[in-house]
Enzyme design. Structure first.
Site: not given
Ligand code: FRU
Length: 473
Positions: A19, A22, A38, A46, A78-79, A139-140, A191, A277
């Site tokens: 899988w 991002d 990711q 996921w 994560f991202s 995050r991110d 995000e 998503w």
């Molecule tokens: C966006 C997201 C990010 C997160 C990642 C997790 O698609 O939800 O915010 O870091 O995917 O896989």
């Protein structure tokens, strides 16, 4: 390729197995484009998030390098983003690639890692995490160098806001401002931010753009990429048009879009995840799930006093063009079939066309196959929109959220230019030199190998029409 792999794209990046969501940590160094992403190496849904790694010298053909960063006691990975620390501000070594990512467990915190061998191996920073919060969605991290203040800037997605931090050494971060309340779309969580400066075409001006991916709340449901245009002084981003929501792509499968750090020649090159998503875990591929969008060069253009992002397929894509089939100009007043135009294609091609309207109200065409599956695209001149209808495009039974008609605003005019990139299970449309972009997945049981034009309410001419085979077929 076996039938099981019939949806695997030929010239888009996809993981060999497992899988992907991002794109992460995109950074250019010493002639090489690095792409992290990711990644779940254990299956094609996921979970178990790692960073995978691939490299390219032309943004099109990618070498797979497997795993770059793996989960640890702080959580899964994560991202996030990477920078090249040319001046050794962090003390890891001059020219280190420094990665920032979210460590995700029952809480989300920011961490860093660095590579002294051009991304082959990463060492995690001993004092992780570098930022914590009481917020659940935190995050991110996207880190950029801000030349005017000579500081590093980090943008973080926090709930439905962006937080902007600054740092001199990449390790210690100070909160400078927050952005988001009363701005743009808030149908979901914010995000994957990015902050970049772009030239405004036809002027000497530059403006700042804050990219804000949003899930859900996109224009056609689920996830999508919005952006804001304005100023940034090293502390605060100010949106010049607070009343507007601007979308970077008008399809249903364009998400988590961010840009390459340190790209050559001042280019700003974006890449997105080509899914949504709403159904990403359910699409009918098995060995792998998800590909990225094509790389796209970003600039700004102005229309009726508003500044927008222009999204152009990166020029490297021209090198993919193989055998070309050109059609002489033709007029459409009812329907016009071009049976053999795409017949020997394997579903990996580019169509470039120019349409000159006389008095048609609708200018349309279908890409279709012998199974009766078709994707219809049309300009509705009265509505001022370009539409893509995939409701009859092939398999959609995996999700009721999949059938969709997406629409992009188009400025009126007699002449319209369109570039379409078809790659097995995706269609990306770029109109009028990148003034709109539209990315949609499709799952036809066989490639669309025919095209037919139609007119409603008048006539138009297709003044140029070329099909290029792309990639290896
Ligand atoms: C966006 C997201 C990010 C997160 C990642 C997790 O698609 O939800 O915010 O870091 O995917 O896989």
């Amino acid at each position: 390729t076996s039938n099981r792999e019939k949806f695997r794209p030929a010239y888009h990046f996809s993981p060999v197995y497992g899988w992907m969501n991002d794109p992460n940590g995109m950074v250019y160094k010493d002639g090489v484009y690095h792409l992290f992403y990711q990644y779940n190496p254990y299956g094609s849904m996921w979970g178990n998030m790692h960073w995978g790694h691939a490299t390219s010298t032309d943004l099109i053909s990618w070498e797979h390098h497997g795993l770059a960063i793996a989960p640890d006691a702080l959580g899964t990975i994560f991202s996030g983003s990477c920078v090249v620390d040319k001046d050794n501000t962090a003390g890891f070594g001059a020219g280190a690639i420094v990665a920032f990512y979210t460590s995700a467990s029952d809480r989300q915190v920011q961490s860093m890692a660095y590579s002294l061998d051009n991304g082959k191996t990463f060492k995690k920073y001993a004092r992780n995490p570098i930022l914590t919060s009481t917020q659940r969605d935190f995050r991110d991290p996207k880190v950029i160098w801000h030349e005017n203040t000579k500081k590093w800037i980090m943008v973080l997605a926090v709930g439905q806001e962006m937080e902007i931090y600054s740092s001199a050494d990449l390790k210690n971060w100070t909160l400078e401002s927050k952005f988001g309340e009363g701005q743009g779309a808030h149908g979901g969580v914010w995000e994957c931010p990015d902050l970049l400066e772009l030239p405004v075409e036809g002027t000497e001006l530059k403006k700042w753009v804050l990219i804000c991916n949003l899930n859900p709340g996109g224009p056609f449901g689920g996830s999508a990429t919005q952006y804001f245009v304005g100023t940034f002084d090293g502390k605060r981003f100010v949106n010049e048009s607070p009343a507007m929501t601007k979308w970077m792509d008008w399809g249903k499968d364009h998400y988590a879009t961010v840009t390459w750090s340190n790209a050559p020649q001042g280019r700003v090159i974006a890449l997105g995840w080509m899914s949504n998503w709403l159904y990403a875990n359910d699409v009918p591929t098995r060995q792998f799930r998800s590909a990225n969008t094509l790389p796209r060069d970003l600039t700004l253009y102005t229309s009726e006093g508003e500044t927008y992002v222009k999204v152009s397929p990166s020029p490297e894509l021209l090198k993919l063009r193989g055998k070309a089939e050109k059609k002489r100009a033709f007029k459409v007043d009812r329907t016009y079939d071009m049976d053999n135009m795409l017949s020997d294609h394997a579903g990996t091609y580019e169509i470039e066309m120019t349409v000159r309207n006389k008095d048609a109200k609708v200018i349309g065409f279908q890409l279709f196959n012998s199974k009766g599956e078709e994707v219809e695209m049309y300009y509705d001149l009265a509505a001022g929109k370009f539409f893509m209808d995939r409701t009859k495009g092939g398999d959609w039974t995996f999700s009721k959220e999949f059938p969709a008609i997406t629409a992009a605003p188009v400025e009126g005019g007699v002449e319209m230019k369109l570039r379409l990139f078809v790659d097995k299970s995706s269609i990306e449309a770029f109109g009028n030199g990148g003034r709109f972009a539209m990315t949609n997945l499709v799952f036809p049981t066989e490639p669309y190998n025919r095209i037919s034009f139609y007119a409603k309410g008048g006539s138009y001419s297709v003044t140029s029409f070329t099909v290029y085979r792309l990639g290896t077929n």
